[in-house]
Design a protein around this motif. Structure first.
Motif, PDB file in Angstrom:
ATOM      1  N   ARG A  42       0.822  -1.134   0.086  1.00 51.05           N
ATOM      2  CA  ARG A  42      -0.040  -0.137  -0.090  1.00 51.05           C
ATOM      3  C   ARG A  42       0.857   1.230  -0.102  1.00 51.05           C
ATOM      4  O   ARG A  42       0.542   2.267   0.845  1.00 51.05           O
ATOM      5  N   TRP A  48      -1.240  -4.464   3.410  1.00 52.79           N
ATOM      6  CA  TRP A  48      -2.480  -5.232   3.977  1.00 52.79           C
ATOM      7  C   TRP A  48      -2.192  -6.640   3.895  1.00 52.79           C
ATOM      8  O   TRP A  48      -1.820  -7.250   2.944  1.00 52.79           O
ATOM      9  N   PRO A  55      -4.052  -4.052   8.600  1.00 52.20           N
ATOM     10  CA  PRO A  55      -3.160  -3.367   8.054  1.00 52.20           C
ATOM     11  C   PRO A  55      -1.564  -3.920   8.479  1.00 52.20           C
ATOM     12  O   PRO A  55      -1.614  -4.294   9.594  1.00 52.20           O
TER      13      PRO A  55
END
Length: 70
Positions: A42, A48, A55
């Motif tokens: 990300r 993720w 996360p």
């Protein structure tokens, strides 16, 4: 560095340890988080984990994933 005979013995011992660890896990492999199929980068925000729906901080990508799947 180790002398060649000691290096060979250490490599053999580590390989035996790895085989034992894999056998204890039902021969499931393990690896770095970033190489797992569940890892989704990300950008600068980290990543993720699709398996855990969590996360991940940027530094976690270099940690060992217990649920690793190639």
């Amino acid at each position: 560095t180790l002398p060649p005979a000691q290096a060979k013995a250490a490599a053999q011992a580590l390989a035996a340890l790895l085989r034992e660890m894999l056998a204890r896990q039902g021969n499931r492999p393990f690896g770095l988080c970033r190489s797992c199929r569940h890892h989704q980068p990300r950008g600068l925000a980290g990543a993720w984990c699709n398996l855990l729906s969590q996360p991940l901080a940027p530094q976690e990508a270099d940690q060992i994933c217990h649920e690793h799947a190639a």
